[in-house]
Write a protein that holds these residues in place. Structure first.
Motif, PDB file in Angstrom:
ATOM      1  N   ILE A  74       3.224  27.624  16.769  1.00  0.00           N
ATOM      2  CA  ILE A  74       2.732  28.681  17.659  1.00  0.00           C
ATOM      3  C   ILE A  74       1.981  29.752  16.875  1.00  0.00           C
ATOM      4  O   ILE A  74       1.025  30.351  17.392  1.00  0.00           O
ATOM      5  CB  ILE A  74       3.882  29.295  18.503  1.00  0.00           C
ATOM      6  CG1 ILE A  74       3.312  30.020  19.721  1.00  0.00           C
ATOM      7  CG2 ILE A  74       4.775  30.196  17.678  1.00  0.00           C
ATOM      8  CD1 ILE A  74       2.571  29.135  20.700  1.00  0.00           C
ATOM      9  N   LEU A  75       2.348  29.987  15.627  1.00  0.00           N
ATOM     10  CA  LEU A  75       1.595  30.941  14.804  1.00  0.00           C
ATOM     11  C   LEU A  75       0.183  30.423  14.530  1.00  0.00           C
ATOM     12  O   LEU A  75      -0.787  31.190  14.554  1.00  0.00           O
ATOM     13  CB  LEU A  75       2.330  31.219  13.499  1.00  0.00           C
ATOM     14  CG  LEU A  75       3.579  32.093  13.594  1.00  0.00           C
ATOM     15  CD1 LEU A  75       4.259  32.199  12.235  1.00  0.00           C
ATOM     16  CD2 LEU A  75       3.268  33.480  14.134  1.00  0.00           C
ATOM     17  N   ASN A  76       0.065  29.137  14.278  1.00  0.00           N
ATOM     18  CA  ASN A  76      -1.272  28.565  14.076  1.00  0.00           C
ATOM     19  C   ASN A  76      -2.122  28.691  15.333  1.00  0.00           C
ATOM     20  O   ASN A  76      -3.324  28.985  15.259  1.00  0.00           O
ATOM     21  CB  ASN A  76      -1.164  27.101  13.644  1.00  0.00           C
ATOM     22  CG  ASN A  76      -0.823  26.945  12.170  1.00  0.00           C
ATOM     23  OD1 ASN A  76      -0.997  27.870  11.384  1.00  0.00           O
ATOM     24  ND2 ASN A  76      -0.331  25.787  11.793  1.00  0.00           N
ATOM     25  N   ILE A 194      -6.640  27.656   3.966  1.00  0.00           N
ATOM     26  CA  ILE A 194      -5.478  26.858   3.538  1.00  0.00           C
ATOM     27  C   ILE A 194      -4.879  26.063   4.703  1.00  0.00           C
ATOM     28  O   ILE A 194      -3.832  25.444   4.573  1.00  0.00           O
ATOM     29  CB  ILE A 194      -4.398  27.743   2.891  1.00  0.00           C
ATOM     30  CG1 ILE A 194      -3.794  28.719   3.898  1.00  0.00           C
ATOM     31  CG2 ILE A 194      -4.944  28.469   1.666  1.00  0.00           C
ATOM     32  CD1 ILE A 194      -2.544  29.422   3.403  1.00  0.00           C
ATOM     33  N   ASN A 195      -5.560  26.097   5.864  1.00  0.00           N
ATOM     34  CA  ASN A 195      -5.137  25.373   7.068  1.00  0.00           C
ATOM     35  C   ASN A 195      -3.872  25.960   7.693  1.00  0.00           C
ATOM     36  O   ASN A 195      -3.105  25.257   8.352  1.00  0.00           O
ATOM     37  CB  ASN A 195      -4.938  23.876   6.787  1.00  0.00           C
ATOM     38  CG  ASN A 195      -5.123  23.019   8.032  1.00  0.00           C
ATOM     39  OD1 ASN A 195      -5.684  23.465   9.031  1.00  0.00           O
ATOM     40  ND2 ASN A 195      -4.621  21.789   7.983  1.00  0.00           N
ATOM     41  N   GLY A 196      -3.649  27.248   7.488  1.00  0.00           N
ATOM     42  CA  GLY A 196      -2.571  27.953   8.166  1.00  0.00           C
ATOM     43  C   GLY A 196      -1.184  27.530   7.729  1.00  0.00           C
ATOM     44  O   GLY A 196      -0.961  27.086   6.594  1.00  0.00           O
ATOM     45  N   ARG A 213       0.830  29.021  -1.052  1.00  0.00           N
ATOM     46  CA  ARG A 213      -0.461  28.313  -1.035  1.00  0.00           C
ATOM     47  C   ARG A 213      -1.636  29.279  -1.166  1.00  0.00           C
ATOM     48  O   ARG A 213      -2.664  28.945  -1.768  1.00  0.00           O
ATOM     49  CB  ARG A 213      -0.577  27.451   0.222  1.00  0.00           C
ATOM     50  CG  ARG A 213       0.247  26.164   0.135  1.00  0.00           C
ATOM     51  CD  ARG A 213       0.040  25.217   1.291  1.00  0.00           C
ATOM     52  NE  ARG A 213       0.699  25.683   2.494  1.00  0.00           N
ATOM     53  CZ  ARG A 213       0.079  26.085   3.593  1.00  0.00           C
ATOM     54  NH1 ARG A 213      -1.250  26.086   3.650  1.00  0.00           N
ATOM     55  NH2 ARG A 213       0.762  26.486   4.645  1.00  0.00           N
ATOM     56  N   LEU A 214      -1.490  30.480  -0.598  1.00  0.00           N
ATOM     57  CA  LEU A 214      -2.535  31.492  -0.789  1.00  0.00           C
ATOM     58  C   LEU A 214      -2.666  31.847  -2.270  1.00  0.00           C
ATOM     59  O   LEU A 214      -3.781  31.998  -2.791  1.00  0.00           O
ATOM     60  CB  LEU A 214      -2.203  32.747   0.022  1.00  0.00           C
ATOM     61  CG  LEU A 214      -2.362  32.655   1.539  1.00  0.00           C
ATOM     62  CD1 LEU A 214      -1.810  33.912   2.207  1.00  0.00           C
ATOM     63  CD2 LEU A 214      -3.822  32.448   1.942  1.00  0.00           C
ATOM     64  N   ILE A 262      -3.978  23.364   0.561  1.00  0.00           N
ATOM     65  CA  ILE A 262      -4.228  23.030   1.965  1.00  0.00           C
ATOM     66  C   ILE A 262      -3.136  22.104   2.489  1.00  0.00           C
ATOM     67  O   ILE A 262      -2.884  21.036   1.902  1.00  0.00           O
ATOM     68  CB  ILE A 262      -5.603  22.365   2.141  1.00  0.00           C
ATOM     69  CG1 ILE A 262      -6.716  23.299   1.640  1.00  0.00           C
ATOM     70  CG2 ILE A 262      -5.850  21.988   3.595  1.00  0.00           C
ATOM     71  CD1 ILE A 262      -8.080  22.646   1.577  1.00  0.00           C
ATOM     72  N   THR A 263      -2.475  22.490   3.574  1.00  0.00           N
ATOM     73  CA  THR A 263      -1.473  21.635   4.181  1.00  0.00           C
ATOM     74  C   THR A 263      -2.142  20.589   5.071  1.00  0.00           C
ATOM     75  O   THR A 263      -3.147  20.863   5.733  1.00  0.00           O
ATOM     76  CB  THR A 263      -0.467  22.443   5.015  1.00  0.00           C
ATOM     77  OG1 THR A 263       0.447  21.541   5.653  1.00  0.00           O
ATOM     78  CG2 THR A 263      -1.144  23.280   6.083  1.00  0.00           C
TER      79      THR A 263
END
Length: 271
Positions: A74-76, A194-196, A213-214, A262-263
């Motif tokens: 939901i955050l994405n 980073i694809n969230g 990841r950031l 990147i996930t």
């Protein structure tokens, strides 16, 4: 707009109402609110609809069906819906001080994300806070909180630090400047890069994994835990799952050791 404030929530209307009142009296008003709703029932929508009538700040309600703890998903979706270049993340149980948004905007900087904290209240004090206490900012006053039953502690410094003292404490605190879901912010372009959030992860370190990841991408983190203040309302945590915690721990270990940026299961999975 200068910022989008993304607030995660799940079936906690009483706490969410208090949080929204806090955002209605910010000294900085050029922002929108995106409520990332992880499958709440109809009462949450009713609350949001009723609050909109008294809000000059736009409120966007992003919802998906309840399939257990799916906060990362939901955050994405909320990131996708946001209309600002700068995103501030918090939770629906954290009442912001009236300079919360302004502080994030003051410290934002290209090449960085901001790491804030929260001031945790016991349930007894959480229940006592009223709309008037939020509007008057009494609930951020150390002496007022002690009168309501808060224990005296060195941790209360977080509420009383002047801007100069806050700067010193931010520099001296041994706490890692990690991405904390209740109080962090960054550039939308960095989160997209980073694809969230990693949607394989449920509760336990999912926010910090995003920050890791950031950092792997080359960003630095800036500590603002004594500057951007919010108070955390107590609640039960029935969503804690030992199996999920172990899985998340393994994912974070892999992220750090393999310098993953990147996930594979991120924002693009929500498009």
């Amino acid at each position: 707009m200068k910022a989008s404030v993304i607030i995660s929530t799940y079936n906690a209307e009483e706490w969410l109402e208090k949080v929204l009142i806090g955002f209605s009296i910010q000294i900085e008003s050029d922002f929108e609110i995106i409520i990332a709703d992880d499958g709440s029932g109809p009462n949450t929508k009713k609350l949001i609809d009723s609050m909109r009538t008294n809000f000059s700040i736009p409120i966007v309600h992003v919802w998906h069906e309840d399939k257990g703890f799916q906060k990362t998903q939901i955050l994405n979706k909320a990131i996708i819906k946001s209309n600002s270049e700068y995103l501030i993340f918090t939770d629906g149980d954290c009442i912001p001080r009236n300079d919360f948004v302004a502080i994030h905007l003051q410290f934002m900087q290209k090449g960085f994300f901001l790491s804030g904290g929260y001031f945790k209240l016991p349930m007894s004090v959480s229940n006592l806070i009223t709309k008037h206490d939020i509007i008057s900012q009494s609930c951020f006053d150390k002496e007022w909180l002690i009168k309501q039953g808060l224990n005296k502690s060195v941790k209360n410094l977080k509420l009383t630090a002047s801007p100069i003292r806050a700067k010193i404490l931010n520099a001296l605190t041994p706490t890692n400047a990690s991405w904390n879901g209740h109080n962090s912010s960054g550039w939308k372009s960095d989160l997209i890069a980073i694809n969230g959030f990693n949607q394989e992860m449920q509760y336990g370190g999912e926010d910090r994994e995003l920050g890791e990841r950031l950092i792997n991408m080359g960003l630095k983190s800036k500590q603002i835990r004594y500057s951007a203040i919010c108070i955390h309302l107590d609640h039960s945590r029935g969503y804690v799952n030992e199996q999920a915690l172990a899985k998340n721990k393994a994912i974070r270990k892999s992220t750090r050791e393999n310098k993953i940026i990147i996930t594979d299961r991120g924002i693009d999975s929500s498009l």
